[in-house]
Write a protein that holds these residues in place. Structure first.
Motif, PDB file in Angstrom:
ATOM      1  N   THR A 112       0.834  -1.214   0.000  1.00 29.62           N
ATOM      2  CA  THR A 112       0.000   0.000   0.000  1.00 29.62           C
ATOM      3  C   THR A 112       0.864   1.257   0.000  1.00 29.62           C
ATOM      4  OG1 THR A 112      -1.757  -1.169   1.192  1.00 29.62           O
ATOM      5  CG2 THR A 112      -1.797   1.241   1.262  1.00 29.62           C
ATOM      6  N   LEU A 113       1.929   1.249   0.802  1.00 25.84           N
ATOM      7  CA  LEU A 113       2.836   2.393   0.841  1.00 25.84           C
ATOM      8  C   LEU A 113       3.507   2.609  -0.513  1.00 25.84           C
ATOM      9  CD1 LEU A 113       4.509   1.862   4.340  1.00 25.84           C
ATOM     10  CD2 LEU A 113       2.924   3.693   3.699  1.00 25.84           C
ATOM     11  N   ASP A 114       3.877   1.532  -1.160  1.00 28.25           N
ATOM     12  CA  ASP A 114       4.520   1.656  -2.470  1.00 28.25           C
ATOM     13  C   ASP A 114       3.535   2.187  -3.517  1.00 28.25           C
ATOM     14  OD1 ASP A 114       6.833   0.691  -1.368  1.00 28.25           O
ATOM     15  OD2 ASP A 114       6.569  -1.373  -2.086  1.00 28.25           O
ATOM     16  N   GLN A 115       2.294   1.751  -3.446  1.00 28.47           N
ATOM     17  CA  GLN A 115       1.300   2.200  -4.418  1.00 28.47           C
ATOM     18  C   GLN A 115       0.959   3.682  -4.231  1.00 28.47           C
ATOM     19  OE1 GLN A 115       0.017   0.650  -7.007  1.00 28.47           O
ATOM     20  NE2 GLN A 115       1.098  -1.289  -6.591  1.00 28.47           N
ATOM     21  N   ASN A 116       0.995   4.143  -3.013  1.00 23.31           N
ATOM     22  CA  ASN A 116       0.624   5.530  -2.717  1.00 23.31           C
ATOM     23  C   ASN A 116       1.824   6.480  -2.709  1.00 23.31           C
ATOM     24  OD1 ASN A 116      -2.045   4.679  -2.397  1.00 23.31           O
ATOM     25  ND2 ASN A 116      -1.785   4.365  -0.175  1.00 23.31           N
ATOM     26  N   GLU A 117       2.987   5.984  -3.067  1.00 20.61           N
ATOM     27  CA  GLU A 117       4.180   6.829  -3.069  1.00 20.61           C
ATOM     28  C   GLU A 117       4.095   7.857  -4.207  1.00 20.61           C
ATOM     29  OE1 GLU A 117       7.057   8.814  -2.145  1.00 20.61           O
ATOM     30  OE2 GLU A 117       6.930   7.000  -0.900  1.00 20.61           O
ATOM     31  N   ASN A 118       4.290   9.147  -3.868  1.00 25.30           N
ATOM     32  CA  ASN A 118       4.212  10.233  -4.841  1.00 25.30           C
ATOM     33  C   ASN A 118       5.566  10.617  -5.423  1.00 25.30           C
ATOM     34  OD1 ASN A 118       1.398  10.478  -4.456  1.00 25.30           O
ATOM     35  ND2 ASN A 118       1.728  11.755  -2.623  1.00 25.30           N
ATOM     36  N   THR A 119       6.639  10.158  -4.777  1.00 25.46           N
ATOM     37  CA  THR A 119       7.980  10.505  -5.250  1.00 25.46           C
ATOM     38  C   THR A 119       8.644   9.253  -5.802  1.00 25.46           C
ATOM     39  OG1 THR A 119       8.115  12.186  -3.506  1.00 25.46           O
ATOM     40  CG2 THR A 119      10.174  11.549  -4.606  1.00 25.46           C
ATOM     41  N   PRO A 120       8.731   9.104  -7.126  1.00 27.82           N
ATOM     42  CA  PRO A 120       9.322   7.891  -7.718  1.00 27.82           C
ATOM     43  C   PRO A 120      10.755   7.655  -7.285  1.00 27.82           C
ATOM     44  CG  PRO A 120       8.119   9.152  -9.372  1.00 27.82           C
ATOM     45  CD  PRO A 120       8.194  10.018  -8.149  1.00 27.82           C
ATOM     46  N   LEU A 121      11.497   8.726  -6.969  1.00 29.87           N
ATOM     47  CA  LEU A 121      12.890   8.555  -6.578  1.00 29.87           C
ATOM     48  C   LEU A 121      13.024   7.726  -5.311  1.00 29.87           C
ATOM     49  CD1 LEU A 121      15.856   9.241  -7.076  1.00 29.87           C
ATOM     50  CD2 LEU A 121      15.522  11.342  -5.740  1.00 29.87           C
ATOM     51  N   ARG A 122      12.076   7.829  -4.422  1.00 32.76           N
ATOM     52  CA  ARG A 122      12.123   7.062  -3.181  1.00 32.76           C
ATOM     53  C   ARG A 122      12.028   5.554  -3.458  1.00 32.76           C
ATOM     54  NH1 ARG A 122       7.941  10.687   0.516  1.00 32.76           N
ATOM     55  NH2 ARG A 122       9.394  12.433   0.951  1.00 32.76           N
ATOM     56  N   LEU A 123      11.285   5.184  -4.514  1.00 34.05           N
ATOM     57  CA  LEU A 123      11.160   3.760  -4.852  1.00 34.05           C
ATOM     58  C   LEU A 123      12.333   3.272  -5.695  1.00 34.05           C
ATOM     59  CD1 LEU A 123       7.355   3.570  -5.755  1.00 34.05           C
ATOM     60  CD2 LEU A 123       8.477   3.016  -3.589  1.00 34.05           C
ATOM     61  N   GLY A 124      13.089   4.193  -6.300  1.00 33.36           N
ATOM     62  CA  GLY A 124      14.210   3.808  -7.147  1.00 33.36           C
ATOM     63  C   GLY A 124      15.542   3.823  -6.451  1.00 33.36           C
ATOM     64  N   SER A 125      15.591   4.329  -5.210  1.00 32.26           N
ATOM     65  CA  SER A 125      16.857   4.390  -4.490  1.00 32.26           C
ATOM     66  C   SER A 125      16.606   4.236  -3.000  1.00 32.26           C
ATOM     67  CB  SER A 125      17.572   5.724  -4.758  1.00 32.26           C
ATOM     68  OG  SER A 125      18.720   5.847  -3.949  1.00 32.26           O
ATOM     69  N   CYS A 126      17.246   3.205  -2.413  1.00 27.72           N
ATOM     70  CA  CYS A 126      17.102   3.003  -0.966  1.00 27.72           C
ATOM     71  C   CYS A 126      17.738   4.160  -0.199  1.00 27.72           C
ATOM     72  CB  CYS A 126      17.753   1.689  -0.558  1.00 27.72           C
ATOM     73  SG  CYS A 126      16.910   0.214  -1.190  1.00 27.72           S
ATOM     74  N   ARG A 127      18.817   4.743  -0.752  1.00 29.06           N
ATOM     75  CA  ARG A 127      19.484   5.832  -0.059  1.00 29.06           C
ATOM     76  C   ARG A 127      18.634   7.102  -0.055  1.00 29.06           C
ATOM     77  NH1 ARG A 127      25.683   5.275  -2.459  1.00 29.06           N
ATOM     78  NH2 ARG A 127      25.983   3.064  -1.880  1.00 29.06           N
ATOM     79  N   SER A 128      17.827   7.251  -1.085  1.00 29.01           N
ATOM     80  CA  SER A 128      16.999   8.457  -1.189  1.00 29.01           C
ATOM     81  C   SER A 128      15.620   8.281  -0.580  1.00 29.01           C
ATOM     82  CB  SER A 128      16.845   8.864  -2.666  1.00 29.01           C
ATOM     83  OG  SER A 128      18.111   9.105  -3.257  1.00 29.01           O
ATOM     84  N   ASP A 129      15.332   7.072  -0.108  1.00 32.38           N
ATOM     85  CA  ASP A 129      14.000   6.817   0.456  1.00 32.38           C
ATOM     86  C   ASP A 129      13.973   7.312   1.904  1.00 32.38           C
ATOM     87  OD1 ASP A 129      11.469   5.998   0.972  1.00 32.38           O
ATOM     88  OD2 ASP A 129      11.912   3.838   0.947  1.00 32.38           O
TER      89      ASP A 129
END
Length: 239
Positions: A112-129
């Motif tokens: 659910t958290l991944d589906q509602n994420e508004n910032t794609p960078l957070r899902l593409g980088s663990c360091r930026s999440d």
């Protein structure tokens, strides 16, 4: 050797005794060694018998232990086949299902958290999440998985144990009934036949299978043998 002896006789010399020759020395040495080994074997057998008798006399018997758990524990310790315990299969399944369901809920939260994420960078980088809620869920998943895996490994070891043999269960039950030194509720675990496992390996499987077959055959054909009371009654009637 024969030629040498003939030459000696022709020259007027006496025949060389057999024990002086190499062959004679070899035979004499071999005979002495055989007698020595036989004597040593007898000595060692006497020492072994004496040590065995002393060890048996010093060995503590089961009846020497105080009545109750001390004596029952001594009985179990004396025979590997008596190391029987419950597997608690139902409880293990209950705990495993609960831990599995907890992981399923955490999995749904993460999805659910991944589906509602508004910032794609957070899902593409663990360091930026920097989503704290997702990081908290991942930490809980890690802890829950470790707990779940530990239970899986324990269950795997427990379920690999052999099921307890009925004759060993009945032997313990008969001993308990004959001694009457333990609380009934605390020995009721022996009544869970399907849930009992053997902690110690049975050893030679072929011998164990043969013993079980002979025992089952004797029990099966026991009803064909006359009882002692029937023999006594027949004897009295003939008198």
């Amino acid at each position: 050797m024969a030629n040498q002896r003939r030459i000696d006789l022709e020259l007027g010399q006496q025949e060389i005794p057999l024990w002086v020759t190499c062959e004679g020395i070899y035979l004499l040495t071999a005979a002495c060694l055989r007698r020595l080994l036989a004597g040593l074997s007898w000595v060692f057998s006497q020492i072994s018998t004496s040590v065995s008798e002393d060890w048996k006399s010093q060995m503590k018997q089961i009846e020497d232990y105080p009545s109750g758990y001390p004596r029952f524990s001594a009985l179990i310790a004396a025979h590997n086949s008596f190391h029987l315990t419950r597997r608690f299969s139902t409880l293990r399944a209950r705990l495993l299902l609960a831990k599995q369901d907890r992981l399923s809920l955490l999995e749904e939260q993460l999805e659910t958290l991944d589906q509602n994420e508004n910032t794609p960078l957070r899902l593409g980088s663990c360091r930026s999440d920097d989503n704290n809620e997702r990081n908290t869920v991942l930490s809980e998943i890690d802890s829950a998985l470790a707990d779940y895996d530990a239970l899986l490994e324990r269950n795997s070891r427990i379920f690999s144990l052999e099921r307890a043999k009925l004759r060993n269960i009945l032997s313990l039950q008969h001993w308990i009934d004959g001694n009457a030194c333990l609380a009934r509720r605390e020995t009721a675990y022996l009544g869970h036949y399907e849930d009992l496992v053997a902690v110690a390996p049975s050893g030679d499987r072929f011998v164990a299978s043969l013993e079980a077959w002979v025992e089952a055959a004797l029990v099966r054909f026991y009803r064909w043998f006359p009882k002692v009371s029937d023999i006594r009654r027949t004897f009295e009637m003939t008198i």
